[in-house]
Design a protein around this motif. Structure first.
Motif, PDB file in Angstrom:
ATOM      1  N   LYS A  23       0.637  -1.203  -0.084  1.00  0.00           N
ATOM      2  CA  LYS A  23      -0.081   0.040   0.048  1.00  0.00           C
ATOM      3  C   LYS A  23       0.754   1.230  -0.115  1.00  0.00           C
ATOM      4  N   VAL A  24       2.133   1.113   0.076  1.00  0.00           N
ATOM      5  CA  VAL A  24       2.848   2.142   0.197  1.00  0.00           C
ATOM      6  C   VAL A  24       3.900   2.396  -1.032  1.00  0.00           C
ATOM      7  N   GLN A  25       3.987   3.761  -1.508  1.00  0.00           N
ATOM      8  CA  GLN A  25       4.523   4.031  -2.863  1.00  0.00           C
ATOM      9  C   GLN A  25       5.907   3.925  -2.474  1.00  0.00           C
ATOM     10  N   ASP A  26       6.591   3.269  -3.648  1.00  0.00           N
ATOM     11  CA  ASP A  26       8.231   3.467  -3.619  1.00  0.00           C
ATOM     12  C   ASP A  26       8.716   4.890  -3.468  1.00  0.00           C
ATOM     13  N   PRO A  27       9.419   5.200  -2.717  1.00  0.00           N
ATOM     14  CA  PRO A  27       9.826   6.770  -2.756  1.00  0.00           C
ATOM     15  C   PRO A  27      10.876   7.190  -3.926  1.00  0.00           C
ATOM     16  N   ASP A  28      11.534   6.239  -4.368  1.00  0.00           N
ATOM     17  CA  ASP A  28      12.422   6.452  -5.698  1.00  0.00           C
ATOM     18  C   ASP A  28      11.714   6.164  -6.799  1.00  0.00           C
ATOM     19  N   ASN A  29      10.425   5.590  -7.170  1.00  0.00           N
ATOM     20  CA  ASN A  29       9.878   5.169  -8.296  1.00  0.00           C
ATOM     21  C   ASN A  29       8.369   5.125  -7.961  1.00  0.00           C
ATOM     22  N   SER A  30       7.597   6.264  -8.428  1.00  0.00           N
ATOM     23  CA  SER A  30       6.145   6.406  -8.064  1.00  0.00           C
ATOM     24  C   SER A  30       5.442   5.476  -8.860  1.00  0.00           C
ATOM     25  N   SER A  31       5.905   4.869  -9.777  1.00  0.00           N
ATOM     26  CA  SER A  31       5.180   3.843 -10.566  1.00  0.00           C
ATOM     27  C   SER A  31       4.946   2.593  -9.861  1.00  0.00           C
ATOM     28  N   GLN A  32       5.735   2.542  -8.786  1.00  0.00           N
ATOM     29  CA  GLN A  32       5.626   1.246  -7.977  1.00  0.00           C
ATOM     30  C   GLN A  32       5.486   1.205  -6.370  1.00  0.00           C
TER      31      GLN A  32
END
Length: 281
Positions: A23-32
């Motif tokens: 449920k948490v967005q990857d801080p370095d890749n907003s697409s995952q």
């Protein structure tokens, strides 16, 4: 916080955290999500266990048996400036996590986990996964004592009892959730409180007041530090230490001590089964 793809997690076997990462967005890749980055990395997505004796959670897990978790973004047990003169706010702000995006991601996972633990009617602890791990650890012990008079039957029997208790709890959980959805049961029902109490107390049943063999302060008989390396996690640490002693002395008394440790762990697992099933509260 040095590498976002290396998300390291360790926790008690009863806890489950993968859903929070999804449920948490990857801080370095907003697409995952963080979970997507984790499984794509060269780090196995297998969640480790809390057992070493040099960390902040030791008093909770190893001494009193409270399910706990530990996580970090990093490359192994530390990072390049760990505990050095340069381990300060400026280094973190400029080099490790500019914008503190990874801090936000970590805090988001913690927050979602806290909300779920606080808000769900039934505590999301899974003891069926515990039985799978215990069986795997027992096979390792069985291999280590092969050719000796030591028997692992007490462990296997106790794990079967825990599996029956975990199966019963899963069935109770489904029944309660069905009753809640059909409005046949209120959220403050004593039935729910009783199940949650058992789920909370079961982990503590894995502790023993006498502690681990040669390391009495550590009370958890399933996970803990080994005598050889207190910064590493050992499964059945008391058994592991007793086997190490028996191998070095190779006396009848030392192998009897290994059997004694096996019986101690088996009793703890049986006790946890009784707590979980509701026959001992």
């Amino acid at each position: 916080m040095s590498n976002p793809t290396r998300h390291l997690t360790s926790l008690s076997a009863s806890l489950e955290k993968k859903k929070k990462k999804k449920k948490v967005q990857d801080p370095d890749n907003s697409s995952q999500t963080v979970y997507d980055a984790w499984v794509k990395s060269d780090v196995s997505p297998t969640i480790g266990r809390l057992g070493n004796g040099g960390s902040d959670y030791a008093a909770f897990v190893q001494h009193v048996g409270i399910p706990s978790t530990n996580m970090a973004f990093g490359e192994g047990p530390g990072y390049p400036v760990y505990h050095s003169l340069y381990d300060d706010f400026m280094w973190m702000e400029k080099f490790a996590d500019p914008g503190f995006r990874r801090h936000v991601a970590a805090a988001s996972i913690w927050g979602i986990m806290a909300l779920r633990l606080a808000d769900e009617e039934i505590i999301p602890f899974n003891y069926m996964s515990y039985t799978t791990e215990l069986e795997a650890y027992t096979k390792v012990v069985e291999k280590a004592v092969k050719g000796t008079p030591v028997s692992c039957s007490p462990l296997y029997n106790s794990i079967k009892a825990l599996k029956r208790a975990a199966t019963k709890v899963d069935s109770e959980r489904k029944d309660i959730q069905r009753e809640l959805s059909s409005k046949q049961l209120s959220k403050d029902s004593i039935k729910i409180r009783g199940l949650n109490d058992r789920l909370m107390q079961a982990e503590r049943a894995f502790t023993n007041r006498e502690g681990i063999f040669k390391q009495e302060w550590y009370k958890h008989l399933i996970y803990g530090p080994s005598e050889q390396n207190d910064w590493d996690t050992a499964s059945y640490p008391g058994i592991a230490d007793a086997i190490a002693t028996a191998r070095s002395t190779n006396t009848s008394a030392s192998w009897k001590l290994v059997q004694h440790e096996i019986h101690r762990v088996a009793r703890a697992v049986t006790q946890a089964s009784a707590v979980l099933s509701g026959s001992l509260t």
